[in-house]
Motif scaffolding. Structure first.
Motif, PDB file in Angstrom:
ATOM      1  N   ASP A 143       0.835  -1.496  -0.416  1.00 29.18           N
ATOM      2  CA  ASP A 143       0.089  -0.497   0.246  1.00 29.18           C
ATOM      3  C   ASP A 143       0.821   1.096   0.147  1.00 29.18           C
ATOM      4  O   ASP A 143       0.257   2.445  -0.870  1.00 29.18           O
ATOM      5  CB  ASP A 143      -0.788  -0.090   1.451  1.00 29.18           C
ATOM      6  N   PRO A 146      -7.549   1.224   3.794  1.00 29.95           N
ATOM      7  CA  PRO A 146      -8.948   1.514   4.528  1.00 29.95           C
ATOM      8  C   PRO A 146      -9.017   1.965   6.114  1.00 29.95           C
ATOM      9  O   PRO A 146      -7.943   1.135   6.929  1.00 29.95           O
ATOM     10  CB  PRO A 146      -9.655   0.340   4.383  1.00 29.95           C
ATOM     11  N   VAL A 154     -16.797   2.745  -2.398  1.00 37.67           N
ATOM     12  CA  VAL A 154     -16.775   1.245  -2.089  1.00 37.67           C
ATOM     13  C   VAL A 154     -15.686   0.316  -2.641  1.00 37.67           C
ATOM     14  O   VAL A 154     -15.381   0.439  -2.386  1.00 37.67           O
ATOM     15  CB  VAL A 154     -18.286   0.512  -3.448  1.00 37.67           C
ATOM     16  N   GLU A 155     -15.348   1.683  -3.830  1.00 38.58           N
ATOM     17  CA  GLU A 155     -13.941   1.442  -4.172  1.00 38.58           C
ATOM     18  C   GLU A 155     -12.333   1.804  -2.854  1.00 38.58           C
ATOM     19  O   GLU A 155     -11.422   0.927  -2.743  1.00 38.58           O
ATOM     20  CB  GLU A 155     -13.466   2.527  -5.704  1.00 38.58           C
ATOM     21  N   LYS A 156     -12.763   3.126  -2.383  1.00 35.33           N
ATOM     22  CA  LYS A 156     -11.915   2.989  -1.087  1.00 35.33           C
ATOM     23  C   LYS A 156     -11.864   1.798   0.276  1.00 35.33           C
ATOM     24  O   LYS A 156     -11.534   1.949   1.264  1.00 35.33           O
ATOM     25  CB  LYS A 156     -12.039   4.234  -0.631  1.00 35.33           C
ATOM     26  N   GLU A 157     -12.772   0.850  -0.328  1.00 36.65           N
ATOM     27  CA  GLU A 157     -13.382   0.443   1.374  1.00 36.65           C
ATOM     28  C   GLU A 157     -13.997   0.820   2.244  1.00 36.65           C
ATOM     29  O   GLU A 157     -14.114   0.413   3.645  1.00 36.65           O
ATOM     30  CB  GLU A 157     -11.963  -1.001   1.113  1.00 36.65           C
ATOM     31  N   PHE A 169     -20.232  -0.330   1.553  1.00 39.29           N
ATOM     32  CA  PHE A 169     -20.275  -2.024   1.092  1.00 39.29           C
ATOM     33  C   PHE A 169     -21.652  -1.801   0.422  1.00 39.29           C
ATOM     34  O   PHE A 169     -22.440  -1.326   1.454  1.00 39.29           O
ATOM     35  CB  PHE A 169     -19.965  -2.641   1.815  1.00 39.29           C
ATOM     36  N   HIS A 217     -21.198   0.932   5.629  1.00 38.22           N
ATOM     37  CA  HIS A 217     -20.259   1.812   6.349  1.00 38.22           C
ATOM     38  C   HIS A 217     -19.171   0.209   6.305  1.00 38.22           C
ATOM     39  O   HIS A 217     -20.156  -0.938   7.269  1.00 38.22           O
ATOM     40  CB  HIS A 217     -20.157   2.514   6.889  1.00 38.22           C
ATOM     41  N   THR A 218     -17.993   0.336   5.962  1.00 35.06           N
ATOM     42  CA  THR A 218     -17.086  -0.874   6.928  1.00 35.06           C
ATOM     43  C   THR A 218     -16.845  -0.626   8.270  1.00 35.06           C
ATOM     44  O   THR A 218     -15.497  -1.206   8.475  1.00 35.06           O
ATOM     45  CB  THR A 218     -16.090  -0.848   5.052  1.00 35.06           C
ATOM     46  N   ARG A 250     -20.493  -7.370  11.972  1.00 34.28           N
ATOM     47  CA  ARG A 250     -20.762  -7.567  10.796  1.00 34.28           C
ATOM     48  C   ARG A 250     -21.436  -8.687  10.692  1.00 34.28           C
ATOM     49  O   ARG A 250     -22.387  -9.264   9.658  1.00 34.28           O
ATOM     50  CB  ARG A 250     -19.295  -7.489  10.196  1.00 34.28           C
TER      51      ARG A 250
END
Length: 233
Positions: free
Chosen positions: A4, A12, A147-150, A153, A166-167, A174
């Protein structure tokens, strides 16, 4: 050096506790909606976390709960502590850096943290009090970027009423969320009268418009409640 770091991509944001998410959401919200009273004191964060409007679920956190959550957020790099006037400790968010997103993205993340999973229409209506979204297409484009940045979702399949979250949920949360969605999906009637099929598209369009109007009315009422609460303080 990690992959990364080598590629320049920012990892993320990591999951945080429910109270930490509420406190972070309050800090971002108040920075946008009541900038004159920002940064926030500990008491203001507790009040904002426990307010009745624009919150789901309702919470009743103490100053001790908030302090632990703020320590968690500081360690994560999402919040900074500063010295306010009169030596009162105050707090400001670092959400733009932590999320690696701009104002539209932070507004959506804030609504998801404060109110849980929502549809595109709900997100657009509610987040527009912090950042104006011209239409659903613009809102969806911002969601796609998150979504692309995680950071976000989809928890239901594409189509009308698709819901996003959100994630930042912990692994246990979850699992509970997935079980809840599965239960709700299983409880949805799967049979419809054959005669209703030709008119289904038109009916869905009317339902969407009615739902959007209702969401607009609810948001305006919640905004008025918040202004009244701020005025009373």
């Amino acid at each position: 050096m990690s992959d990364d770091t080598a590629s320049g991509a920012k990892p993320p944001a990591k999951p945080i506790s429910a109270i930490a998410r509420r406190c972070l959401g309050v800090l971002i919200e108040k920075a946008k909606t009541t900038p004159d009273s920002y940064p926030l004191s500990l008491a203001a964060i507790v009040t904002g976390s426990n307010q009745k409007s624009n919150r789901d679920p309702q919470m009743n956190i103490s100053e001790g709960d908030a302090l632990l959550a703020l320590d968690e957020l500081r360690e994560a790099g999402a919040v900074r502590e500063i010295q306010g006037s009169g030596r009162v400790t105050k707090y400001r968010h670092a959400a733009y850096e932590w999320f690696d997103c701009d104002s539209p993205g932070a507004s959506i993340m804030t609504e998801l943290m404060l109110r849980g999973p929502q549809t595109v229409g709900e997100i657009r209506t509610r987040a527009s009090r912090m950042h104006p979204f011209v239409d659903l297409t613009a809102t969806q484009a911002e969601l796609d970027a998150l979504v692309e940045k995680e950071l976000v979702f989809a928890i239901t399949p594409p189509g009308r009423g698709q819901t996003f979250a959100h994630t930042l949920y912990t692994p246990t949360e979850r699992q509970h969320l997935a079980a809840k969605i599965e239960k709700q999906s299983g409880a949805t009637p799967s049979t419809a009268a054959p005669s209703s099929a030709p008119a289904s598209a038109a009916n869905e369009s009317r339902i969407d418009k009615i739902q959007q109007r209702l969401e607009d009315v609810v948001t305006r009422l919640e905004s008025l409640e918040q202004k009244l609460a701020d005025w009373e303080k």
